[in-house]
Design a protein around this motif. Structure first.
Motif, PDB file in Angstrom:
ATOM      1  N   LYS A   3      -0.616  -4.319  -6.605  1.00  0.00           N
ATOM      2  CA  LYS A   3      -0.922  -4.293  -8.044  1.00  0.00           C
ATOM      3  C   LYS A   3       0.124  -3.465  -8.782  1.00  0.00           C
ATOM      4  CE  LYS A   3      -4.359  -2.951 -11.487  1.00  0.00           C
ATOM      5  NZ  LYS A   3      -4.254  -4.220 -12.233  1.00  0.00           N
ATOM      6  N   ALA A   4       0.641  -4.041  -9.857  1.00  0.00           N
ATOM      7  CA  ALA A   4       1.628  -3.326 -10.654  1.00  0.00           C
ATOM      8  C   ALA A   4       1.057  -1.988 -11.107  1.00  0.00           C
ATOM      9  CB  ALA A   4       2.026  -4.167 -11.859  1.00  0.00           C
ATOM     10  N   GLY A   5       1.836  -0.930 -10.932  1.00  0.00           N
ATOM     11  CA  GLY A   5       1.428   0.402 -11.343  1.00  0.00           C
ATOM     12  C   GLY A   5       0.782   1.224 -10.249  1.00  0.00           C
ATOM     13  N   SER A   6       0.464   0.605  -9.106  1.00  0.00           N
ATOM     14  CA  SER A   6      -0.234   1.322  -8.044  1.00  0.00           C
ATOM     15  C   SER A   6       0.739   2.064  -7.141  1.00  0.00           C
ATOM     16  CB  SER A   6      -1.066   0.338  -7.227  1.00  0.00           C
ATOM     17  OG  SER A   6      -1.721   1.015  -6.189  1.00  0.00           O
ATOM     18  N   LYS A   7       0.345   3.242  -6.753  1.00  0.00           N
ATOM     19  CA  LYS A   7       1.154   4.065  -5.858  1.00  0.00           C
ATOM     20  C   LYS A   7       0.439   4.361  -4.544  1.00  0.00           C
ATOM     21  CE  LYS A   7       3.839   8.377  -5.892  1.00  0.00           C
ATOM     22  NZ  LYS A   7       4.189   9.583  -6.656  1.00  0.00           N
ATOM     23  N   LEU A   8      -0.851   4.143  -4.502  1.00  0.00           N
ATOM     24  CA  LEU A   8      -1.652   4.467  -3.331  1.00  0.00           C
ATOM     25  C   LEU A   8      -1.988   3.197  -2.565  1.00  0.00           C
ATOM     26  CD1 LEU A   8      -3.125   6.808  -1.864  1.00  0.00           C
ATOM     27  CD2 LEU A   8      -5.155   6.199  -3.211  1.00  0.00           C
ATOM     28  N   ALA A   9      -1.712   3.190  -1.266  1.00  0.00           N
ATOM     29  CA  ALA A   9      -2.022   2.046  -0.415  1.00  0.00           C
ATOM     30  C   ALA A   9      -3.121   2.436   0.565  1.00  0.00           C
ATOM     31  CB  ALA A   9      -0.776   1.605   0.350  1.00  0.00           C
ATOM     32  N   THR A  10      -4.034   1.504   0.785  1.00  0.00           N
ATOM     33  CA  THR A  10      -5.072   1.707   1.786  1.00  0.00           C
ATOM     34  C   THR A  10      -4.858   0.698   2.899  1.00  0.00           C
ATOM     35  OG1 THR A  10      -6.633   2.456   0.116  1.00  0.00           O
ATOM     36  CG2 THR A  10      -7.537   1.762   2.236  1.00  0.00           C
ATOM     37  N   ALA A  11      -4.706   1.185   4.141  1.00  0.00           N
ATOM     38  CA  ALA A  11      -4.374   0.313   5.258  1.00  0.00           C
ATOM     39  C   ALA A  11      -5.460   0.370   6.315  1.00  0.00           C
ATOM     40  CB  ALA A  11      -3.039   0.736   5.873  1.00  0.00           C
ATOM     41  N   VAL A  12      -5.798  -0.793   6.878  1.00  0.00           N
ATOM     42  CA  VAL A  12      -6.790  -0.869   7.944  1.00  0.00           C
ATOM     43  C   VAL A  12      -6.298  -0.065   9.144  1.00  0.00           C
ATOM     44  CG1 VAL A  12      -8.005  -2.383   9.543  1.00  0.00           C
ATOM     45  CG2 VAL A  12      -7.613  -3.115   7.177  1.00  0.00           C
TER      46      VAL A  12
END
Length: 372
Positions: A91-100
């Motif tokens: 998503k544009a603007g997102s800096k945080l990633a959540t990974a399985v």
């Protein structure tokens, strides 16, 4: 980045769901930057740029590493990369990633939208793919993808060169994780393609020979690949190509030829193991081998086994396969060396001899077979 971490990164890439946080940011204009993957122009749409000191590259460059189906949600400004293993959502603007399996991953900068394309910080490419970036003052950015790239472009560097003729070279057509899928053979001004699928072992690269192994007066290209190794196991795969017509020549593996060229019997006589050998072919020979202090409770074979350890090589214009003979599971007594010649259905061993016999074995009535 080690192989285990790279594999985990692959799972991360194909499973990550990027959290929705700030709105898209405006970015500064930048000079043209040349983006390369393994030395060739990247296929991804979008032009890399710097925002401050952070280099941004298009998210579609991830397609150079993993095949995916791309979907863009213009209303929510979300890009979804779908594959058989899962989906990545940016998503544009997102800096945080959540990974399985890995929890939250913080990018070095937010995902940005520019001129209709989505970008992420180039610094984070290594986290997702294991690739390394190399930049220079000329404006070139080269992604060195290592084992993770699935690019179909021909690499600029061969993985094997024939010692007999340095103009004969072998290139992988497709790198897919731990496998090579397809090869290009360069010889006599030709580029021949083959659909060989081979495991990729960086510390055991392919071998390439160029010699007249079938005696037709024209040299053939001989490619030898390691397909597996471990305790008591070493497997190779061989491909012989007639460069004049681009056709592959059939090669009978030594374990198949042994059914005709090697007759044997193994018998336990008290504490002694007796092995009778009849080596057939161009140079026939009969041998009787004996092993004292044999193990009475060990499950010995009733005849010599082949296929656990095999090495191919070319000496002069002869193709030779050295196949270890075993009398039990991974219990090798020596090497049976098969020498090939042209036959009605391709290359077949015409003779066999025993070499490198272990010290525990004696040869009755004659000298022990010599080593190499």
């Amino acid at each position: 980045m080690n192989k285990k971490l790279a594999a985990g990164a692959a799972i991360l890439l194909m499973s990550a769901i990027l959290a929705c946080t700030p709105a898209p940011q405006q970015v500064q204009a930048a000079d043209q930057i040349e983006l390369l993957v393994d030395g060739e122009a990247a296929k991804a749409a979008g032009q890399p740029f710097y925002k401050g000191k952070t280099l941004y590259i298009p998210i579609r460059v991830l397609g150079e590493f993993y095949p995916y189906t791309f979907h863009w949600d213009n209303r929510r400004k979300i890009a979804t990369l779908k594959s058989s293993d899962g989906a990545s959502v940016f998503k544009a603007g997102s800096k945080l990633a959540t990974a399985v399996g890995m929890g939250e991953v913080v990018l070095s900068g937010p995902v940005l939208l520019k001129n209709g394309h989505l970008y992420f910080p180039a610094y984070d490419l290594n986290t997702f793919t294991g690739a390394e970036l190399v930049t220079d003052t000329s404006g070139r950015v080269d992604i060195r993808s290592g084992s993770m790239s699935t690019s179909v472009r021909v690499p600029t560097e061969p993985i094997a060169v024939a010692e007999e003729n340095p103009k004969v070279k072998l290139y992988p057509a497709l790198k897919d994780g731990d496998k090579y899928r397809g090869f290009i053979l360069e010889a006599e001004g030709k580029r021949l393609r083959f659909n060989w699928e081979i495991p990729r072992f960086p510390n055991r690269p392919p071998q390439l020979f160029y010699a007249d192994v079938n005696g037709d007066g024209k040299p053939e290209a001989v490619a030898v690949f390691v397909t597996g190794y471990g305790t008591g196991v070493y497997a190779q795969e061989i491909h012989v190509v007639s460069v004049k017509d681009g056709k592959e020549i059939k090669v009978t593996p030594p374990e198949t030829a042994a059914e005709e060229l090697v007759a044997s019997s193994i018998q336990l006589e008290g504490s002694e193991l007796r092995i009778d050998l009849n080596l057939r072919g161009k140079s026939p020979k009969k041998l009787q081998l004996r092993m004292s202090d044999a193990f009475p409770d060990y499950s010995y074979r009733t005849e010599i086994g082949f296929g656990g350890v095999t090495y191919y090589r070319v000496e002069g214009n002869k193709l030779i396969a050295s196949s270890a003979g075993d009398i039990g599971f991974a219990y090798y007594i020596g090497d049976f060396e098969f020498t090939y010649a042209n036959g009605p259905d391709g290359l077949r061993p015409e003779s066999v001899k025993l070499k490198n016999l272990i010290d525990e074995i004696s040869v009755e009535g004659q000298d022990k077979p010599a080593g190499k």
